[in-house]
Design a protein around this motif. Structure first.
Motif, PDB file in Angstrom:
ATOM      1  N   PRO A  24      44.495  42.787  34.574  1.00  0.00           N
ATOM      2  CA  PRO A  24      45.937  42.992  34.494  1.00  0.00           C
ATOM      3  C   PRO A  24      46.340  44.004  33.438  1.00  0.00           C
ATOM      4  O   PRO A  24      47.389  44.600  33.535  1.00  0.00           O
ATOM      5  CB  PRO A  24      46.481  41.602  34.141  1.00  0.00           C
ATOM      6  N   CYS A  25      45.491  44.233  32.427  1.00  0.00           N
ATOM      7  CA  CYS A  25      45.883  45.133  31.348  1.00  0.00           C
ATOM      8  C   CYS A  25      46.063  46.560  31.836  1.00  0.00           C
ATOM      9  O   CYS A  25      46.664  47.365  31.151  1.00  0.00           O
ATOM     10  CB  CYS A  25      44.866  45.077  30.210  1.00  0.00           C
ATOM     11  N   SER A  31      45.340  41.581  28.960  1.00  0.00           N
ATOM     12  CA  SER A  31      44.162  40.732  29.077  1.00  0.00           C
ATOM     13  C   SER A  31      43.424  40.751  27.750  1.00  0.00           C
ATOM     14  O   SER A  31      43.470  41.740  27.016  1.00  0.00           O
ATOM     15  CB  SER A  31      43.229  41.244  30.168  1.00  0.00           C
ATOM     16  N   ARG A  32      42.738  39.664  27.454  1.00  0.00           N
ATOM     17  CA  ARG A  32      41.942  39.574  26.233  1.00  0.00           C
ATOM     18  C   ARG A  32      40.591  38.979  26.582  1.00  0.00           C
ATOM     19  O   ARG A  32      40.439  38.340  27.616  1.00  0.00           O
ATOM     20  CB  ARG A  32      42.621  38.657  25.216  1.00  0.00           C
ATOM     21  N   ILE A  33      39.630  39.163  25.693  1.00  0.00           N
ATOM     22  CA  ILE A  33      38.376  38.436  25.783  1.00  0.00           C
ATOM     23  C   ILE A  33      38.459  37.368  24.703  1.00  0.00           C
ATOM     24  O   ILE A  33      38.534  37.670  23.512  1.00  0.00           O
ATOM     25  CB  ILE A  33      37.159  39.350  25.566  1.00  0.00           C
ATOM     26  N   ALA A  68      44.535  32.484  28.414  1.00  0.00           N
ATOM     27  CA  ALA A  68      45.736  32.573  29.241  1.00  0.00           C
ATOM     28  C   ALA A  68      45.377  33.248  30.559  1.00  0.00           C
ATOM     29  O   ALA A  68      44.267  33.749  30.743  1.00  0.00           O
ATOM     30  CB  ALA A  68      46.807  33.376  28.503  1.00  0.00           C
ATOM     31  N   ALA A  69      46.315  33.275  31.461  1.00  0.00           N
ATOM     32  CA  ALA A  69      46.105  33.974  32.732  1.00  0.00           C
ATOM     33  C   ALA A  69      45.749  35.431  32.444  1.00  0.00           C
ATOM     34  O   ALA A  69      46.354  36.071  31.590  1.00  0.00           O
ATOM     35  CB  ALA A  69      47.364  33.887  33.583  1.00  0.00           C
ATOM     36  N   GLY A  70      44.727  35.915  33.131  1.00  0.00           N
ATOM     37  CA  GLY A  70      44.288  37.299  32.966  1.00  0.00           C
ATOM     38  C   GLY A  70      43.220  37.491  31.909  1.00  0.00           C
ATOM     39  O   GLY A  70      42.650  38.561  31.798  1.00  0.00           O
ATOM     40  N   ILE A  92      36.307  31.634  38.409  1.00  0.00           N
ATOM     41  CA  ILE A  92      37.390  32.614  38.531  1.00  0.00           C
ATOM     42  C   ILE A  92      38.615  31.910  39.073  1.00  0.00           C
ATOM     43  O   ILE A  92      38.579  31.287  40.127  1.00  0.00           O
ATOM     44  CB  ILE A  92      36.977  33.777  39.455  1.00  0.00           C
ATOM     45  N   GLY A  93      39.671  31.973  38.321  1.00  0.00           N
ATOM     46  CA  GLY A  93      40.962  31.402  38.696  1.00  0.00           C
ATOM     47  C   GLY A  93      42.036  32.306  38.126  1.00  0.00           C
ATOM     48  O   GLY A  93      41.957  33.525  38.283  1.00  0.00           O
ATOM     49  N   SER A  94      42.972  31.742  37.406  1.00  0.00           N
ATOM     50  CA  SER A  94      43.988  32.587  36.767  1.00  0.00           C
ATOM     51  C   SER A  94      43.374  33.381  35.617  1.00  0.00           C
ATOM     52  O   SER A  94      43.926  34.378  35.174  1.00  0.00           O
ATOM     53  CB  SER A  94      45.158  31.746  36.262  1.00  0.00           C
ATOM     54  N   ASN A  95      42.214  32.925  35.128  1.00  0.00           N
ATOM     55  CA  ASN A  95      41.421  33.695  34.174  1.00  0.00           C
ATOM     56  C   ASN A  95      39.968  33.634  34.634  1.00  0.00           C
ATOM     57  O   ASN A  95      39.659  32.962  35.613  1.00  0.00           O
ATOM     58  CB  ASN A  95      41.591  33.160  32.741  1.00  0.00           C
ATOM     59  N   VAL A  96      39.112  34.336  33.933  1.00  0.00           N
ATOM     60  CA  VAL A  96      37.681  34.329  34.248  1.00  0.00           C
ATOM     61  C   VAL A  96      36.966  33.617  33.111  1.00  0.00           C
ATOM     62  O   VAL A  96      37.125  33.991  31.947  1.00  0.00           O
ATOM     63  CB  VAL A  96      37.136  35.767  34.405  1.00  0.00           C
TER      64      VAL A  96
END
Length: 108
Positions: A24-25, A31-33, A68-70, A92-96
């Motif tokens: 998404p970024c 997005s973050r890790i 969070a999501a993403g 894998i869903g709203s985040n990985v």
């Protein structure tokens, strides 16, 4: 002589309904890790550097346990013995989420 653009998931046309994952970024979101524990800090940094080189996205790494999501979430503590020391569980869903028993599993 014709010039061709090198293939990249970022420069190929995406047909309607294409389910290819993307971060998404790339469109203004962030997005973050997220890594759960200091033992994964180096792996998270390496992953962020690899993503920057491959995609041009500068992704922030954060120590925490609430993705969070993403977000991409790296965590240790997977309990499935079938994955061994170098395996991981990918959800894998709203985040990985990448869950492993060891750093080697999270890294690979």
């Amino acid at each position: 002589m014709a010039r061709f653009k090198p293939f990249s998931p970022l420069n190929r046309p995406r047909p309607p309904g294409d389910l290819t994952p993307s971060l998404p970024c790339g469109n203004g979101a962030s997005s973050r890790i997220i890594y759960n524990g200091s033992a994964l800090a180096g792996d998270a940094t390496t992953f962020a550097s690899d993503l920057l080189a491959l995609t041009g996205f500068n992704i922030v790494t954060v120590n925490g346990s609430s993705p969070a999501a993403g977000d991409i979430y790296l965590t240790l503590g997977a309990t499935d013995p079938a994955i061994g020391n170098e395996g991981y569980l990918l959800t894998i869903g709203s985040n990985v989420s990448i869950s492993a028993q060891t750093n080697a599993g999270a890294f690979y």
